[in-house]
Design an enzyme around this catalytic site. Structure first.
Site, PDB file in Angstrom:
ATOM      1  N   ASP A 199     -40.370  15.896 -26.481  1.00  0.00           N
ATOM      2  CA  ASP A 199     -39.021  15.466 -26.111  1.00  0.00           C
ATOM      3  C   ASP A 199     -38.953  15.539 -24.584  1.00  0.00           C
ATOM      4  O   ASP A 199     -39.642  16.558 -24.196  1.00  0.00           O
ATOM      5  CB  ASP A 199     -37.974  16.531 -26.701  1.00  0.00           C
ATOM      6  CG  ASP A 199     -36.574  16.381 -26.302  1.00  0.00           C
ATOM      7  OD1 ASP A 199     -36.052  15.352 -26.226  1.00  0.00           O
ATOM      8  OD2 ASP A 199     -36.043  17.564 -25.820  1.00  0.00           O
ATOM      9  N   ASP A 203     -35.400  15.666 -22.194  1.00  0.00           N
ATOM     10  CA  ASP A 203     -34.296  16.466 -21.833  1.00  0.00           C
ATOM     11  C   ASP A 203     -34.132  17.968 -22.379  1.00  0.00           C
ATOM     12  O   ASP A 203     -33.937  18.036 -23.687  1.00  0.00           O
ATOM     13  CB  ASP A 203     -33.198  15.794 -21.861  1.00  0.00           C
ATOM     14  CG  ASP A 203     -33.213  14.676 -20.944  1.00  0.00           C
ATOM     15  OD1 ASP A 203     -32.841  13.518 -21.524  1.00  0.00           O
ATOM     16  OD2 ASP A 203     -33.191  14.710 -19.925  1.00  0.00           O
ATOM     17  N   GLU A 262     -30.113  19.034 -18.532  1.00  0.00           N
ATOM     18  CA  GLU A 262     -28.669  18.702 -18.984  1.00  0.00           C
ATOM     19  C   GLU A 262     -27.517  18.943 -17.947  1.00  0.00           C
ATOM     20  O   GLU A 262     -26.828  18.140 -18.017  1.00  0.00           O
ATOM     21  CB  GLU A 262     -28.198  19.189 -20.363  1.00  0.00           C
ATOM     22  CG  GLU A 262     -29.191  18.428 -21.470  1.00  0.00           C
ATOM     23  CD  GLU A 262     -28.998  17.122 -21.817  1.00  0.00           C
ATOM     24  OE1 GLU A 262     -27.974  16.585 -21.102  1.00  0.00           O
ATOM     25  OE2 GLU A 262     -29.755  16.410 -22.539  1.00  0.00           O
ATOM     26  N   GLY A 267     -26.325   9.061 -23.914  1.00  0.00           N
ATOM     27  CA  GLY A 267     -25.356   9.074 -22.791  1.00  0.00           C
ATOM     28  C   GLY A 267     -24.279   7.877 -23.329  1.00  0.00           C
ATOM     29  O   GLY A 267     -22.820   8.430 -23.157  1.00  0.00           O
ATOM     30  N   LYS A 268     -24.456   6.993 -23.494  1.00  0.00           N
ATOM     31  CA  LYS A 268     -23.572   5.932 -23.852  1.00  0.00           C
ATOM     32  C   LYS A 268     -22.872   6.179 -25.047  1.00  0.00           C
ATOM     33  O   LYS A 268     -21.442   5.835 -25.240  1.00  0.00           O
ATOM     34  CB  LYS A 268     -23.985   4.408 -24.211  1.00  0.00           C
ATOM     35  CG  LYS A 268     -24.950   4.020 -22.888  1.00  0.00           C
ATOM     36  CD  LYS A 268     -25.654   2.602 -23.396  1.00  0.00           C
ATOM     37  CE  LYS A 268     -26.682   1.986 -22.280  1.00  0.00           C
ATOM     38  NZ  LYS A 268     -27.451   0.950 -22.631  1.00  0.00           N
ATOM     39  N   GLU A 269     -23.435   6.853 -26.084  1.00  0.00           N
ATOM     40  CA  GLU A 269     -22.770   7.209 -27.294  1.00  0.00           C
ATOM     41  C   GLU A 269     -21.730   8.472 -27.001  1.00  0.00           C
ATOM     42  O   GLU A 269     -20.828   8.498 -27.534  1.00  0.00           O
ATOM     43  CB  GLU A 269     -23.662   7.693 -28.431  1.00  0.00           C
ATOM     44  CG  GLU A 269     -24.707   6.321 -29.041  1.00  0.00           C
ATOM     45  CD  GLU A 269     -25.612   5.932 -27.923  1.00  0.00           C
ATOM     46  OE1 GLU A 269     -25.938   6.345 -26.994  1.00  0.00           O
ATOM     47  OE2 GLU A 269     -26.438   5.085 -28.314  1.00  0.00           O
ATOM     48  N   ARG A 270     -22.159   9.200 -26.240  1.00  0.00           N
ATOM     49  CA  ARG A 270     -21.601  10.356 -25.743  1.00  0.00           C
ATOM     50  C   ARG A 270     -20.144  10.011 -24.955  1.00  0.00           C
ATOM     51  O   ARG A 270     -19.203  10.562 -25.159  1.00  0.00           O
ATOM     52  CB  ARG A 270     -22.233  11.356 -24.601  1.00  0.00           C
ATOM     53  CG  ARG A 270     -21.872  13.046 -24.753  1.00  0.00           C
ATOM     54  CD  ARG A 270     -23.076  13.540 -24.025  1.00  0.00           C
ATOM     55  NE  ARG A 270     -24.366  13.451 -25.078  1.00  0.00           N
ATOM     56  CZ  ARG A 270     -25.507  13.488 -24.488  1.00  0.00           C
ATOM     57  NH1 ARG A 270     -25.633  13.619 -23.156  1.00  0.00           N
ATOM     58  NH2 ARG A 270     -26.523  13.418 -24.960  1.00  0.00           N
ATOM     59  N   LYS A 281     -24.050   6.156 -14.000  1.00  0.00           N
ATOM     60  CA  LYS A 281     -24.419   7.387 -14.254  1.00  0.00           C
ATOM     61  C   LYS A 281     -26.114   7.733 -14.291  1.00  0.00           C
ATOM     62  O   LYS A 281     -26.373   8.611 -13.343  1.00  0.00           O
ATOM     63  CB  LYS A 281     -24.152   7.940 -15.685  1.00  0.00           C
ATOM     64  CG  LYS A 281     -24.424   9.428 -16.326  1.00  0.00           C
ATOM     65  CD  LYS A 281     -25.960   9.165 -16.874  1.00  0.00           C
ATOM     66  CE  LYS A 281     -26.430  10.640 -17.209  1.00  0.00           C
ATOM     67  NZ  LYS A 281     -27.576  10.727 -18.081  1.00  0.00           N
ATOM     68  N   ASP A 285     -35.866  20.791 -28.062  1.00  0.00           N
ATOM     69  CA  ASP A 285     -34.983  21.709 -27.533  1.00  0.00           C
ATOM     70  C   ASP A 285     -33.794  22.044 -28.309  1.00  0.00           C
ATOM     71  O   ASP A 285     -33.045  22.833 -27.993  1.00  0.00           O
ATOM     72  CB  ASP A 285     -34.757  21.539 -25.861  1.00  0.00           C
ATOM     73  CG  ASP A 285     -33.645  20.416 -25.849  1.00  0.00           C
ATOM     74  OD1 ASP A 285     -32.563  20.612 -25.289  1.00  0.00           O
ATOM     75  OD2 ASP A 285     -34.180  19.397 -26.297  1.00  0.00           O
TER      76      ASP A 285
HETATM   77  C1  XBP Z   1     -31.077  14.132 -24.470  1.00  0.00           C
HETATM   78  C2  XBP Z   1     -30.090  13.231 -24.634  1.00  0.00           C
HETATM   79  C3  XBP Z   1     -29.801  12.212 -23.377  1.00  0.00           C
HETATM   80  C4  XBP Z   1     -29.432  13.007 -22.258  1.00  0.00           C
HETATM   81  C5  XBP Z   1     -28.533  11.858 -21.345  1.00  0.00           C
HETATM   82  O1  XBP Z   1     -32.337  13.247 -24.619  1.00  0.00           O
HETATM   83  O2  XBP Z   1     -29.208  13.227 -25.694  1.00  0.00           O
HETATM   84  O3  XBP Z   1     -28.846  11.239 -24.071  1.00  0.00           O
HETATM   85  O4  XBP Z   1     -28.500  14.052 -22.664  1.00  0.00           O
HETATM   86  O5  XBP Z   1     -29.429  10.856 -21.013  1.00  0.00           O
HETATM   87  P1  XBP Z   1     -33.451  14.038 -25.265  1.00  0.00           P
HETATM   88  P2  XBP Z   1     -28.815   9.350 -21.195  1.00  0.00           P
HETATM   89  O6  XBP Z   1     -33.924  13.456 -26.817  1.00  0.00           O
HETATM   90  O7  XBP Z   1     -34.683  13.584 -24.437  1.00  0.00           O
HETATM   91  O8  XBP Z   1     -33.431  15.495 -25.414  1.00  0.00           O
HETATM   92  O9  XBP Z   1     -27.565   9.334 -20.458  1.00  0.00           O
HETATM   93  O10 XBP Z   1     -29.988   8.531 -20.592  1.00  0.00           O
HETATM   94  O11 XBP Z   1     -28.791   9.132 -22.675  1.00  0.00           O
HETATM   95 MG    MG Z   2     -33.852  17.396 -25.746  1.00  0.00          MG
END
Ligand code: XBP
Ligand code: MG
Length: 255
Positions: free
Chosen positions: A8, A10, A17, A51-54, A83, A181
């Protein structure tokens, strides 16, 4: 036999984050939205992968009527593109380092002939913005497969991104280990049948990690050993010997 490691991004390769959160808040200010995502609010919003979904999820929380407007999807795309620009700029100005043990393990595994892959919810631009400074401009050559959030329909905890990585690697799930994580990430990897090592961050410490192969503070370094002994390893950091021992144990337990 262990053939591939799937990481993974992030929170796992680097604790990113907080940088994402800063990028979101800088964007809201730039576009004139009166949103501000505090640490505690963002920790909860991280349950929504992508991020878009968030952004859309939060919009529905604060203004469900407006969030159903005809232009919302286009607005979310526009906000998320800004962003991503902020996130790249923040990383360019000096982002978080790779977490302990990540670079060492990537190098060890690559030298030993294991296939390396990435399975992430984030965008290709964000992966490059993080890994080019950390691994050099040719970072992509280290990985046999890079599957990102733009290539799949369903984001974590759906297994899609891990199934895509397995297909691209041409390796079966039981010959792999995943590194995650978060609870969503663990669920995604486990749903794809992949034994998973979890290294939580401050954002995900409270998550449920049932079914994880190991839950560790980080992967450790000789200079930054883990607090306690590691079953299957003569060291207090995760090396290939430990991963192979844990993978063997997981394979036997599944038999
Ligand atoms: C974590 C996520 C990502 C990041 C934000 O990704 O959920 O959405 O929080 O990045 P990972 P974007 O699977 O690597 O843990 O705004 O590009 O989505
Ligand atoms: Mg992650």
């Amino acid at each position: 036999m262990l053939k591939a490691l799937i990481f993974d991004v992030d929170g796992t390769l680097a604790d990113t984050e907080s940088t994402h959160r800063a990028a979101f808040n800088a964007t809201f200010a730039e576009v004139g939205m009166d949103w501000h995502w505090s640490e505690s609010l963002y920790a909860g919003l991280l349950d929504v992968a992508g991020g878009k979904e968030r952004i859309l999820y939060y919009w529905n929380l604060v203004d469900p009527l407006e969030a159903r407007g005809p232009q919302v999807r286009a607005t979310v795309e526009r906000i998320h593109a800004i962003k991503t620009r902020h996130y790249e700029a923040l990383l360019g100005a000096g982002g978080p380092p790779l977490r302990p043990g990540v670079l060492r393990l990537l190098r060890e595994a690559h030298a030993d002939g294991l296939a390396l892959a990435i399975a992430t919810t984030t965008t290709p631009a964000n992966i490059d913005a993080l890994l080019a400074p950390a691994l050099g401009p040719r970072w992509r050559s280290l990985f046999a497969s890079v599957c990102d959030g733009e290539r799949i329909a369903n984001k974590k905890p759906a297994p899609d991104v891990y199934l895509a990585a397995l297909r691209e690697l041409g390796v079966e799930a039981h010959h792999c280990l995943a590194f995650e994580d978060s609870e969503n990430g663990l669920r995604a990897a486990r749903a794809a049948g992949i034994a998973t090592v979890v290294t939580p961050t401050a954002y995900t410490l409270g998550h449920q990690f049932g079914g994880a192969l190991r839950v560790l503070a980080h992967l450790g370094e000789p200079a930054l050993p883990l607090a306690g002994p590691l079953a299957g390893s003569q060291h207090r950091w995760v090396d290939l010997a430990a991963l192979r021992a844990w993978h063997r144990g997981a394979t036997l337990a599944a038999a």
